[in-house]
Design a protein around this motif. Structure first.
Motif, PDB file in Angstrom:
ATOM      1  N   ALA A 296       0.816  -1.206  -0.169  1.00 14.14           N
ATOM      2  CA  ALA A 296       0.112   0.028  -0.009  1.00 14.14           C
ATOM      3  C   ALA A 296       0.871   1.206   0.152  1.00 14.14           C
ATOM      4  O   ALA A 296       0.467   2.253  -0.754  1.00 14.14           O
ATOM      5  CB  ALA A 296      -0.899   0.054   1.309  1.00 14.14           C
ATOM      6  N   THR A 297       1.996   0.988   0.508  1.00 12.71           N
ATOM      7  CA  THR A 297       2.884   2.300   0.431  1.00 12.71           C
ATOM      8  C   THR A 297       3.506   2.517  -0.768  1.00 12.71           C
ATOM      9  O   THR A 297       3.608   3.868  -1.259  1.00 12.71           O
ATOM     10  CB  THR A 297       4.066   2.136   1.440  1.00 12.71           C
ATOM     11  N   THR A 298       3.608   1.372  -1.319  1.00 11.04           N
ATOM     12  CA  THR A 298       4.075   1.740  -2.882  1.00 11.04           C
ATOM     13  C   THR A 298       3.027   2.534  -3.662  1.00 11.04           C
ATOM     14  O   THR A 298       3.254   3.262  -4.507  1.00 11.04           O
ATOM     15  CB  THR A 298       4.474   0.325  -3.694  1.00 11.04           C
ATOM     16  N   LYS A 299       1.830   2.004  -3.513  1.00  7.50           N
ATOM     17  CA  LYS A 299       0.663   2.528  -4.314  1.00  7.50           C
ATOM     18  C   LYS A 299       0.542   4.360  -3.810  1.00  7.50           C
ATOM     19  O   LYS A 299       0.358   4.987  -4.850  1.00  7.50           O
ATOM     20  CB  LYS A 299      -0.494   1.877  -3.961  1.00  7.50           C
ATOM     21  N   ALA A 300       0.520   4.494  -2.578  1.00 12.17           N
ATOM     22  CA  ALA A 300       0.548   5.733  -2.105  1.00 12.17           C
ATOM     23  C   ALA A 300       1.553   6.885  -2.675  1.00 12.17           C
ATOM     24  O   ALA A 300       1.332   7.726  -2.980  1.00 12.17           O
ATOM     25  CB  ALA A 300       0.331   5.807  -0.494  1.00 12.17           C
ATOM     26  N   THR A 301       2.726   6.095  -2.878  1.00 11.68           N
ATOM     27  CA  THR A 301       3.803   6.935  -3.573  1.00 11.68           C
ATOM     28  C   THR A 301       4.251   6.802  -5.148  1.00 11.68           C
ATOM     29  O   THR A 301       5.052   7.681  -5.457  1.00 11.68           O
ATOM     30  CB  THR A 301       5.268   6.705  -2.639  1.00 11.68           C
ATOM     31  N   GLY A 302       3.279   6.157  -5.371  1.00  9.30           N
ATOM     32  CA  GLY A 302       3.541   5.862  -6.860  1.00  9.30           C
ATOM     33  C   GLY A 302       4.847   5.181  -7.326  1.00  9.30           C
ATOM     34  O   GLY A 302       5.336   5.588  -8.316  1.00  9.30           O
ATOM     35  N   GLY A 303       5.075   4.240  -6.494  1.00  6.90           N
ATOM     36  CA  GLY A 303       6.414   3.533  -6.701  1.00  6.90           C
ATOM     37  C   GLY A 303       7.647   4.457  -6.457  1.00  6.90           C
ATOM     38  O   GLY A 303       8.540   3.809  -7.218  1.00  6.90           O
TER      39      GLY A 303
END
Length: 368
Positions: A296-303
């Protein structure tokens, strides 16, 4: 083989979740942060590179004169310096730090970011340049006699480095990437190959690819593998997941507060680099993988860069890291969202578990 741990060295407490409360260049904070790593079992800290950021070798030299044991990983982009000058800079820092320097070569995964400093080569050209650059740096560190070089990107005559690295060593070379060109260059030239934290099956595939490319390059010993994660730990599983969801809320709040200014750091559109593309593809498949990996942290930061999290109690996160160790990962990057507090907590509660279990595995292997 012992496991190593990499943290971050920076002059500000800003992160994806935290607005800065320090001055942009707070040397006192930098020293406190690195000392927290040194005092809590970390192996080394990274001095990162960005086009508009501070010059990392100056910060590494500052810390080298103040702390005695923590190792220094200096990020460096080949487009910003001639390789003979870089070899001299690295050798000087290695002398100043008494042999504690490693260098992480960044080829550059964004045309836009590279162009900010005048680098307009294509991605494949950048990787070819990086390989030539690393080869020159290695030769400069080891050659006792002047040498000439007439390559695709660099051309010079009669160079010799008078002051070699500390005690004749060659600093460790680190390299990262997930593209075809990255695998070829890094597997051939680097001592350490860095990948983003992915599910175990994906990480195993990457390790196999790196080993195969190393063998194809004629290496009998492949690079050591470094995997990067964002740890989110708490005393219980419930508290850890509550903390994880607060992290997402804080990331979204930071993005909203940044508004248009965010575009400078995260331009619109999908990322160009293969590593971020892989992370986003995995995140599209689900939020939770294996023991503790959370996308979810990847999604939130755009990878954007190192973004997959490991969530749980110290014991849970340690067991997750041990599974990566069993795959072949030997260096763990574990930067938290609250830089100072998370460095202390991870060092106190996770590193001892992982280190002891790795030592136990080594003893059992030796006995067998």
């Amino acid at each position: 083989m012992p496991v190593e741990f990499l943290g971050i060295a920076t002059t500000s407490d800003a992160s994806e979740t935290t607005a800065p409360t320090t001055a942009p260049v707070d040397l006192g904070y930098l020293e406190r942060l690195v000392r927290a790593h040194e005092d809590n079992g970390w192996t080394r800290v990274l001095f990162a590179y960005g086009s508009g950021g501070l010059e990392p070798s100056a910060l590494a030299g500052y810390i080298a004169g103040r702390l005695d044991t923590v190792e220094l990983l200096l990020a460096h982009r080949p487009n910003v310096s001639y390789p003979t000058f870089a070899a001299k800079t690295f050798a000087t820092l290695d002398q100043v730090s008494r042999g504690r320097l490693s260098v992480h070569f960044i080829t550059g995964g964004s045309d836009h970011e590279q162009a900010r400093e005048g680098d307009r080569l294509s991605k494949d050209e950048r990787y070819a340049r990086t390989r030539e650059y690393i080869q020159i740096v290695k030769q400069a560190w080891t050659s006792a006699e002047p040498f000439d070089h007439h390559g695709q990107f660099y051309d010079f005559d009669d160079f010799v480095l008078d002051a070699k690295p500390f005690e004749g060593r060659s600093p460790t070379i680190s390299f990262g990437g997930s593209s075809e060109a990255a695998y070829r260059v890094g597997a051939a030239e680097a001592d350490i190959f860095a990948v983003w934290g992915e599910p175990l099956v994906n990480t195993a595939e990457q390790i196999a690819r790196i080993h195969a490319e190393a063998a194809a390059a004629g290496r009998t010993t492949p690079p050591r593998i470094h995997a990067a994660f964002r740890p989110i730990i708490a005393p219980t599983e419930e508290l850890a997941w509550e903390k994880a969801h607060r992290v997402i809320e804080r990331i979204e709040a930071r993005k909203a507060a940044a508004g248009p200014a965010l575009a400078r750091f995260a331009p619109a559109g999908p990322p160009q680099n293969a590593g971020s593309q892989r992370l986003l593809e995995i995140a599209a498949q689900g939020e939770r993988f294996d023991t503790a990996l959370w996308t979810a942290t990847t999604k939130a930061t755009g990878g954007l860069g190192n973004s997959n999290a490991l969530v749980g109690t110290p014991e849970t996160v340690a067991q997750a890291l041990l599974a990566y160790y069993d795959l072949g990962v030997r260096i763990v990057s574990a930067r938290g969202y609250d830089l100072l507090d998370d460095a202390i907590d991870f060092g106190r509660y996770v590193i001892p578990i992982v280190s002891e279990e790795v030592a136990k595995r080594d003893r059992e292997r030796a006995a067998a």
